[in-house]
Design a protein around this motif. Structure first.
Motif, short mmCIF file in Angstrom:
data_model
loop_
_atom_site.label_atom_id
_atom_site.label_comp_id
_atom_site.label_asym_id
_atom_site.label_seq_id
_atom_site.Cartn_x
_atom_site.Cartn_y
_atom_site.Cartn_z
N GLN A 33 0.86 -1.22 0.00
CA GLN A 33 0.14 -0.11 0.08
C GLN A 33 0.97 1.09 0.11
O GLN A 33 1.99 1.13 0.58
CB GLN A 33 -0.93 0.04 1.32
N MET A 62 0.33 5.62 0.59
CA MET A 62 -0.78 6.52 1.02
C MET A 62 0.04 7.92 1.38
O MET A 62 0.94 7.83 1.55
CB MET A 62 -1.23 6.22 2.38
N GLU A 74 -6.29 12.91 2.49
CA GLU A 74 -5.58 11.54 2.64
C GLU A 74 -5.98 11.00 1.20
O GLU A 74 -7.06 11.19 0.71
CB GLU A 74 -5.86 10.77 3.67
N PHE A 91 -5.28 7.01 -0.57
CA PHE A 91 -4.63 5.77 -0.47
C PHE A 91 -4.84 4.69 -1.64
O PHE A 91 -6.02 4.62 -2.03
CB PHE A 91 -4.72 4.97 0.76
#
Length: 470
Positions: free
Chosen positions: A382, A384, A391, A393
């Protein structure tokens, strides 16, 4: 032919991976994390603004996995559109398993209700699908080449009972939720999530026992099944109206979450997620019969009509895929490590996951190793971008298998990759707005002073005009 197509779709496409948990998002302080784990905060005091919202940009999570001897057949069906069972052995005893899941937040909104005790109140609308399938090779073979199965049985003096035992279920529903989170003291926080559920579709096929009986004189055979079939929609009932939320198939669920800070940077989070049920309407179908007989001459489209005649309309209650989870975390500054144990309460499946994350300024990188209790291993990654007020991601719980799937789909290659097959992807975005939420000693906002003159116009000023200052 219609029976074969429907069975393949039900087994390999409708089911959804129960294992898709996006574990890399746990304890990240994202809006998604605060709804999935209600004890987690989505705000940073003195840095975050008051409201967090996804602005109707869906937060999407979808994944599936297939294991067992049926993998080659599924690969060809999925990547080339051809159902081919020539690589399957009719004598294989090992079962094939299919798992797959989808969890999409269409709306997610949360307010930083109070700096004291760090209270947060949120509302969300999500669509979820969970499912599971396990079946035998003969059950897959018989739809395309039933003579192979029959000839194998005729060549054996002892017939193989339970040859076609199968267990498949899939459930999809809307979930409208309210969450509340509070920091009880410096070391303990708790949260809850109360949800109204609106069922979309449910299907369950469970064959508990099965066998074949032959009539040599008529050169015919009969298949006997003892099982249970439940569904709220038959194949010719499908339509867009199924997707509209309402009160036809109502349900409730509750999630409870706690977070406890220990000494020396250790943390423990415990969850009971989505403990609830759905009551499917009285127009749903149910079929329960002992030794249901299907003759060889009836294995065609007329079989559907025969089955539908025996279906009864009846309401029933099904549990949603509730989970019990525990997370152990060690905070090492820019490096973070989580060990997560997750177990489904009412359905098969669970996970043992290890997540390691590294933070560099606003960039967060995570790597996940996950053993799914449906007997396959997953490796995820992942990336982000996260600040106190923005935010984004993007990640996958099965990064290598997802790459294999992408390549196979592009090339229509039904033989690519080794071992189990699967794919997973999730992504999300949110932004915060409103005034800065700060402790009183750090607050730059003073009621009555930090207000624009145009916003402080009283009734008498509007009535008599501007007055002189003094």
């Amino acid at each position: 032919m219609r029976l074969a197509i429907f069975s393949c779709i039900l087994l390999f496409c409708v089911c959804s991976d129960i294992s898709g948990q996006t574990f890399a998002l746990y304890r990240t302080g994202t809006l998604y994390d605060s709804f999935e784990n209600p004890s987690q905060t989505a705000f940073v005091t003195d840095s975050s603004r008051r409201y967090a919202f996804n602005f109707f940009i869906p937060t999407l999570s979808a994944t599936y996995g297939v294991s067992g001897p049926g993998v080659p057949t599924v690969k060809k069906a999925l990547y080339t559109g051809k159902y081919d069972v020539r690589d399957l052995s009719e004598t294989e005893k090992k079962l094939s398993r299919v798992t797959l899941s989808e969890n999409t937040y269409l709306l997610a909104f949360k307010a930083f209700y109070s700096v004291r005790y760090h209270r947060e109140l949120g509302f969300s609308w999500q669509v979820r699908t969970d499912g599971y399938g396990v079946t035998s090779n003969p059950a897959l073979i018989i739809f395309q080449d039933y003579n192979r199965v029959i000839n194998d049985e005729l060549n054996n003096t002892d017939f193989n009972n339970n040859l076609f035992n199968t267990h498949i279920y899939a459930q999809s529903y809307h979930q409208f939720s309210m969450t509340y989170r509070e920091q009880y003291n410096k070391t303990f926080a708790y949260g809850l999530k109360l949800s109204y559920l609106s069922g979309i579709a449910y299907s369950k096929l469970k064959v508990n026992s099965s066998n074949i009986q032959f009539d040599p004189g008529l050169d015919d055979y009969s298949l006997y099944l003892d099982g249970d079939l439940r569904t709220n929609v038959y194949y010719d009932d499908m339509g867009r109206k199924m997707l509209i939320p309402g009160i036809k198939n109502p349900g409730l669920s509750l999630s409870l979450s706690t977070d406890h800070k220990l000494k020396q940077g250790w943390n423990i989070m415990a969850n009971v997620k989505d403990l609830g049920f759905i009551r499917w309407s009285k127009n749903s179908y149910i079929f329960r019969d002992k030794d249901y007989k299907i003759k060889a001459s009836a294995v065609d489209d007329s079989l559907w009509k025969d089955i539908k005649k025996q279906l009864k309309n009846k309401s029933y209650i099904t549990p949603v895929n509730s989970k019990a989870e525990i997370l152990v975390n060690k905070d090492l500054g820019d490096f973070d490590s989580n060990l997560i144990l997750s177990k489904n309460l009412f359905y098969k499946g669970g996970d043992i996951a290890w997540v390691n994350s590294y933070q560099y300024k606003s960039l967060h990188f995570s790597a996940t190793a996950d053993y799914n209790l449906n007997r396959f291993f997953q490796a995820g990654a992942q990336v982000m971008i996260k600040s106190p007020n923005v935010e984004f991601f993007l990640g996958s719980d099965q990064i290598f298998k997802t790459a294999e799937t992408k390549t196979a789909l592009v090339n229509s290659d039904g033989t690519g990759g080794k071992g189990n097959m699967g794919a997973s992807v999730y992504l999300g975005f949110s932004m915060k707005f409103g005034r800065l939420m700060s402790r009183w000693q750090n607050d730059t906002y003073i009621p009555g002073i930090n207000i624009k003159t145009s916003e402080n116009t009283g009734f008498f000023k509007k009535l008599f005009g501007k007055r002189s200052e003094y």
